[in-house]
Design a protein around this motif. Structure first.
Motif, short mmCIF file in Angstrom:
data_model
loop_
_atom_site.label_atom_id
_atom_site.label_comp_id
_atom_site.label_asym_id
_atom_site.label_seq_id
_atom_site.Cartn_x
_atom_site.Cartn_y
_atom_site.Cartn_z
N ALA A 87 34.26 15.37 40.90
CA ALA A 87 35.24 15.33 39.81
C ALA A 87 34.85 14.36 38.70
O ALA A 87 35.22 14.55 37.54
CB ALA A 87 36.62 14.96 40.37
N ALA A 88 34.12 13.32 39.05
CA ALA A 88 33.76 12.34 38.03
C ALA A 88 32.67 12.87 37.10
O ALA A 88 32.74 12.71 35.88
CB ALA A 88 33.29 11.04 38.69
N GLY A 91 33.89 16.36 34.84
CA GLY A 91 35.26 16.08 34.43
C GLY A 91 35.95 17.23 33.71
O GLY A 91 37.15 17.41 33.84
N ALA A 94 37.39 19.48 36.20
CA ALA A 94 38.53 18.83 36.84
C ALA A 94 39.75 18.87 35.92
O ALA A 94 40.86 19.17 36.35
CB ALA A 94 38.17 17.39 37.21
N ASP A 95 39.54 18.58 34.66
CA ASP A 95 40.65 18.58 33.70
C ASP A 95 41.24 19.97 33.54
O ASP A 95 42.45 20.15 33.41
CB ASP A 95 40.18 18.08 32.33
CG ASP A 95 39.98 16.58 32.33
OD1 ASP A 95 39.40 16.05 31.36
OD2 ASP A 95 40.40 15.93 33.31
N VAL A 99 43.27 18.31 37.71
CA VAL A 99 42.94 17.38 38.79
C VAL A 99 43.15 15.95 38.28
O VAL A 99 42.53 15.54 37.31
CB VAL A 99 41.48 17.59 39.26
CG1 VAL A 99 41.07 16.46 40.22
CG2 VAL A 99 41.35 18.93 39.95
N MET A 100 44.04 15.21 38.93
CA MET A 100 44.34 13.85 38.48
C MET A 100 43.94 12.81 39.52
O MET A 100 44.01 11.61 39.27
CB MET A 100 45.84 13.72 38.21
CG MET A 100 46.29 14.54 37.01
SD MET A 100 48.03 14.27 36.64
CE MET A 100 48.80 15.12 37.99
N THR A 101 43.55 13.29 40.70
CA THR A 101 43.15 12.37 41.75
C THR A 101 42.21 13.12 42.69
O THR A 101 42.10 14.34 42.64
CB THR A 101 44.38 11.84 42.51
OG1 THR A 101 43.97 10.81 43.43
CG2 THR A 101 45.05 12.95 43.30
N VAL A 102 41.56 12.37 43.53
CA VAL A 102 40.70 12.98 44.54
C VAL A 102 41.08 12.42 45.92
O VAL A 102 41.49 11.26 46.01
CB VAL A 102 39.19 12.72 44.27
CG1 VAL A 102 38.71 13.55 43.10
CG2 VAL A 102 38.91 11.25 44.01
N TYR B 136 39.64 7.19 41.12
CA TYR B 136 39.22 8.37 40.36
C TYR B 136 39.27 8.11 38.87
O TYR B 136 38.35 8.48 38.13
CB TYR B 136 40.13 9.55 40.72
CG TYR B 136 39.88 10.77 39.86
CD1 TYR B 136 40.88 11.29 39.06
CD2 TYR B 136 38.63 11.40 39.85
CE1 TYR B 136 40.66 12.41 38.28
CE2 TYR B 136 38.40 12.52 39.07
CZ TYR B 136 39.42 13.01 38.28
OH TYR B 136 39.19 14.11 37.50
N GLN B 137 40.32 7.46 38.40
CA GLN B 137 40.46 7.21 36.97
C GLN B 137 39.31 6.33 36.46
O GLN B 137 38.78 6.55 35.37
CB GLN B 137 41.80 6.53 36.68
CG GLN B 137 43.02 7.37 36.99
CD GLN B 137 43.02 8.70 36.28
OE1 GLN B 137 42.68 8.82 35.10
NE2 GLN B 137 43.40 9.75 36.99
N ALA B 139 36.38 6.14 37.82
CA ALA B 139 35.08 6.80 38.01
C ALA B 139 34.82 7.85 36.95
O ALA B 139 33.67 8.22 36.71
CB ALA B 139 35.04 7.46 39.39
N LYS B 140 35.88 8.30 36.27
CA LYS B 140 35.70 9.34 35.26
C LYS B 140 34.91 8.79 34.09
O LYS B 140 35.04 7.64 33.72
CB LYS B 140 37.05 9.84 34.75
CG LYS B 140 37.77 10.75 35.71
CD LYS B 140 38.92 11.52 35.05
CE LYS B 140 39.92 10.64 34.38
NZ LYS B 140 41.08 11.42 33.91
N PRO B 141 34.07 9.63 33.48
CA PRO B 141 33.33 9.16 32.32
C PRO B 141 34.28 8.73 31.22
O PRO B 141 35.33 9.34 31.03
CB PRO B 141 32.50 10.37 31.88
CG PRO B 141 32.53 11.28 33.03
CD PRO B 141 33.76 11.01 33.81
N ARG B 144 34.11 12.18 27.11
CA ARG B 144 33.79 13.53 27.55
C ARG B 144 33.05 14.26 26.42
O ARG B 144 33.45 14.19 25.29
CB ARG B 144 35.06 14.30 27.90
CG ARG B 144 35.74 13.76 29.13
CD ARG B 144 35.25 14.52 30.35
NE ARG B 144 35.62 13.84 31.57
CZ ARG B 144 36.82 13.93 32.15
NH1 ARG B 144 37.75 14.66 31.59
NH2 ARG B 144 37.08 13.30 33.24
#
Lengths: 142, 144
Positions: A87-88, A91, A94-95, A99-102, B136-137, B139-141, B144
């Motif tokens: 997901a990272a 992205g 995921a968006d 997807v807001m969490t894993v 997760y937040q 880890a996200k780039p 985008r």
């Protein structure tokens, strides 16, 4: 002490309100997705024409390791195809699926239509129930 | 190592979390000096209870008193406690530090206490893993 009790009560009310509001938004996003087609970029990663699960994970997510075990059981026991997505690093995908969490899992039918979106860990029983709900669960592998 | 079929007593977890939150709220209402002791107590239960079952007081109360008496009903569910164990160690350690700061008169220490209480509450009520979401937040780039 009375002032502190009022402050505590206010914080509780605000947190509860924000939590329910965020949950409602997440629920509506998920509801909007159910019944739509899985993005082509993901559908192409799923082999065959059987019910499948798209699994969003994170590299440092402890729950994801447990979710992976559950999905492996579904893959070997019920023949469910699973596509893993970091997901990272992906992205945009995921968006697109809110997807807001894993871990998060997206259950799709044989026609690659989205049947359920799960934000957070789901048990083997929960995922199997979702797969059975739309009556197209793959036959058990002998 | 966890297996997918491992189950846990959901009732005991939720009771433990509810008592932790109630004690933290009570600590705030009571005030900085006296409340520091309560915060420290919760932190100790969280931290010590992770490594020594007997110190997991609120779960012990559930299993030894409340469930046998029929006040609470045991409910076995399949859960992953690995993340929760990490979170309770972090939370317990932070609460112990906050307890020391509160005892020293540092009122700003209530902020991390409140945040931990909120995260415990979210897990207790919604089974929402705040640590998972935060991980997760971050880890996200960024772009985008």
């Amino acid at each position: 002490m009375v002032e502190r009790a009022i402050v505590a009560l206010l914080v509780i009310v605000v947190v509860a309100g924000v939590s329910f509001f965020v949950r409602e938004i997440a629920r509506r996003r998920v509801d909007d997705l159910v019944g739509t087609d899985l993005p082509a970029a993901l559908a192409g990663r799923l082999p065959g024409r059987t019910p499948a699960i798209v699994y969003f994970y994170g590299a440092h997510c402890a729950d994801c390791r447990h979710q992976a075990v559950v999905l492996e059981q579904l893959a070997t026991g019920q023949g469910i195809a699973v596509a893993r997505v970091d997901a990272a690093s992906e992205g945009a995908l995921a968006d697109a699926l809110s997807v807001m969490t894993v871990p998060s899992t997206v259950v799709v039918d044989a026609g690659r239509r989205i049947r359920a979106v799960n934000l957070g860990f789901r048990t083997h029983a929960e995922l199997l129930a979702q797969l059975h709900d739309f009556g197209e669960a793959a036959a058990s592998v002998a | 190592m966890h297996t997918a079929t491992e189950t846990f007593d959901l009732t005991a977890r939720k009771f433990h979390q509810a008592v932790c939150v109630l004690l933290l709220v009570a600590a705030f209402v009571v005030g900085t000096q006296a409340g520091a002791w309560l915060v420290g107590f919760v932190g100790l239960v969280l931290l010590a209870g992770r490594f020594w079952w007997q110190a997991d007081l609120f779960r012990q109360l559930t299993w030894r008193v409340l469930e046998p008496a029929g006040i609470l009903t045991r409910r076995e569910v399949q859960e992953n406690h690995e993340t929760r164990r990490i979170a309770r160690v972090m939370g317990g350690a932070i609460l112990l530090v906050c307890a020391v700061l509160l005892a020293a008169g540092q009122s700003l220490a209530w902020i991390p206490v409140a945040l931990i209480g909120i995260m415990i509450s979210l897990d207790a009520v919604f089974n929402f893993c705040a640590l998972c979401w935060l991980t997760y937040q971050f880890a996200k780039p960024a772009i985008r």
